[in-house]
Design an enzyme around this catalytic site. Structure first.
Site, PDB file in Angstrom:
ATOM      1  N   LYS A 274      30.435  54.659  43.870  1.00  0.00           N
ATOM      2  CA  LYS A 274      29.715  53.391  44.091  1.00  0.00           C
ATOM      3  C   LYS A 274      30.108  52.734  45.410  1.00  0.00           C
ATOM      4  CE  LYS A 274      30.930  51.033  40.441  1.00  0.00           C
ATOM      5  NZ  LYS A 274      31.805  52.010  39.725  1.00  0.00           N
TER       6      LYS A 274
ATOM      7  N   ARG B 162      41.593  60.762  45.017  1.00  0.00           N
ATOM      8  CA  ARG B 162      41.680  59.426  45.629  1.00  0.00           C
ATOM      9  C   ARG B 162      43.088  58.854  45.487  1.00  0.00           C
ATOM     10  NH1 ARG B 162      37.446  54.855  43.826  1.00  0.00           N
ATOM     11  NH2 ARG B 162      38.936  54.313  42.217  1.00  0.00           N
TER      12      ARG B 162
ATOM     13  N   ARG C 231      45.925  54.058  45.351  1.00  0.00           N
ATOM     14  CA  ARG C 231      45.586  52.871  44.552  1.00  0.00           C
ATOM     15  C   ARG C 231      46.393  52.864  43.263  1.00  0.00           C
ATOM     16  NH1 ARG C 231      39.289  51.396  43.729  1.00  0.00           N
ATOM     17  NH2 ARG C 231      40.032  50.897  41.643  1.00  0.00           N
TER      18      ARG C 231
ATOM     19  N   ARG D 257      40.470  53.297  32.136  1.00  0.00           N
ATOM     20  CA  ARG D 257      39.301  52.742  32.838  1.00  0.00           C
ATOM     21  C   ARG D 257      38.024  53.438  32.383  1.00  0.00           C
ATOM     22  NH1 ARG D 257      41.002  53.690  38.587  1.00  0.00           N
ATOM     23  NH2 ARG D 257      39.038  52.763  39.215  1.00  0.00           N
TER      24      ARG D 257
HETATM   25  P1  AMP Z   1      36.779  48.715  40.819  1.00  0.00           P
HETATM   26  O1  AMP Z   1      37.287  48.744  42.216  1.00  0.00           O
HETATM   27  O2  AMP Z   1      35.363  48.227  40.720  1.00  0.00           O
HETATM   28  O3  AMP Z   1      36.997  50.005  40.068  1.00  0.00           O
HETATM   29  O4  AMP Z   1      37.652  47.612  40.039  1.00  0.00           O
HETATM   30  C1  AMP Z   1      39.056  47.744  39.911  1.00  0.00           C
HETATM   31  C2  AMP Z   1      39.551  46.865  38.777  1.00  0.00           C
HETATM   32  O5  AMP Z   1      39.235  45.494  39.050  1.00  0.00           O
HETATM   33  C3  AMP Z   1      38.937  47.138  37.399  1.00  0.00           C
HETATM   34  O6  AMP Z   1      39.591  48.189  36.720  1.00  0.00           O
HETATM   35  C4  AMP Z   1      39.118  45.800  36.712  1.00  0.00           C
HETATM   36  O7  AMP Z   1      40.456  45.612  36.313  1.00  0.00           O
HETATM   37  C5  AMP Z   1      38.863  44.815  37.860  1.00  0.00           C
HETATM   38  N1  AMP Z   1      37.426  44.435  37.947  1.00  0.00           N
HETATM   39  C6  AMP Z   1      36.555  44.729  38.951  1.00  0.00           C
HETATM   40  N2  AMP Z   1      35.340  44.213  38.721  1.00  0.00           N
HETATM   41  C7  AMP Z   1      35.441  43.579  37.514  1.00  0.00           C
HETATM   42  C8  AMP Z   1      34.531  42.853  36.700  1.00  0.00           C
HETATM   43  N3  AMP Z   1      33.246  42.693  37.044  1.00  0.00           N
HETATM   44  N4  AMP Z   1      35.005  42.333  35.529  1.00  0.00           N
HETATM   45  C9  AMP Z   1      36.282  42.486  35.154  1.00  0.00           C
HETATM   46  N5  AMP Z   1      37.179  43.166  35.854  1.00  0.00           N
HETATM   47  C10 AMP Z   1      36.783  43.719  37.035  1.00  0.00           C
END
Ligand code: AMP
Length: 186
Positions: free
Chosen positions: A13, A127, A133, A144
């Site tokens: 994404k 990654r 990360r 996740r």
């Molecule tokens: P991402 O980079 O989108 O994979 O997000 C990394 C982490 O940030 C996720 O595993 C959640 O802990 C938090 N996070 C990101 N976007 C959201 C959201 N819309 N709602 C809740 N937690 C989020």
């Protein structure tokens, strides 16, 4: 153009949104990036969000809604946006609908990148090596993915019901996938 980009962690994404924003000239808004920078800056929100992120859980809806409300109110969002990582559950999808209705700027398309779990686990392991990360460790990745299956997958149905969903094959070269996304926007 107002777009929501959906797909499991590791589906590409972020990479695709970054390319798409140059094509269609609207900002890329990633709640993951916004949260990571709040954590790095040690803001009050960052301090609250951190433990959820480290476990691969969702940060509580009200914290993320505040963040997204502020970002969507900024002047550069006038021509549209690509939302990446939001909404992550049905409550967030409904909150977003309400917010955008108030702003008279409803979502026009939800693009879902489809990648199977085996591929995802391989990609995220790569990654983890490349970017380091803290939430890309195997145990957190599994959580996740579970959170995605249980809480985020129903969001696709929400957009399908509204006639806005396009499903895109997320396997292939970055350029090919980006072209598929662009084609789906018509
Ligand atoms: P991402 O980079 O989108 O994979 O997000 C990394 C982490 O940030 C996720 O595993 C959640 O802990 C938090 N996070 C990101 N976007 C959201 C959201 N819309 N709602 C809740 N937690 C989020």
């Amino acid at each position: 153009m107002r777009i929501v980009l959906l797909g499991p962690p590791g589906s590409g994404k972020g990479t695709q949104a970054a390319l798409l924003k140059d094509r269609i000239k609207v900002p890329h808004i990633s709640t993951g990036d916004l949260l990571r920078s709040a954590v790095a800056d040690e803001t009050p929100l960052g301090r609250q969000a951190r433990s959820f992120m480290d476990r691969g859980e969702l940060v509580p809806d009200e914290l993320v809604l505040g963040l997204i409300e502020e970002r969507l109110g900024a002047a550069d969002v006038q021509p549209g946006f690509i939302l990446d990582g939001y909404p992550r559950n049905l409550a967030q999808a409904r909150a977003l609908d309400e917010l955008l209705e108030r702003l008279e700027q409803p979502v026009e398309k939800a693009l879902e990148l489809r990648v199977d779990e085996e591929q995802i686990i391989q990609r995220l392991a790569r990654r983890a090596e490349e970017e380091g990360r803290s939430d890309d460790t195997e145990e957190v990745v599994r959580n996740r993915l579970k959170v995605y299956r249980e809480q985020t997958a129903p969001v696709s149905e929400h957009y399908r019901e509204h006639g806005l969903l396009a499903e895109i094959d997320g396997i292939g070269s970055i350029e090919d996938i980006n072209q598929r996304l662009a084609d789906a926007l018509g």
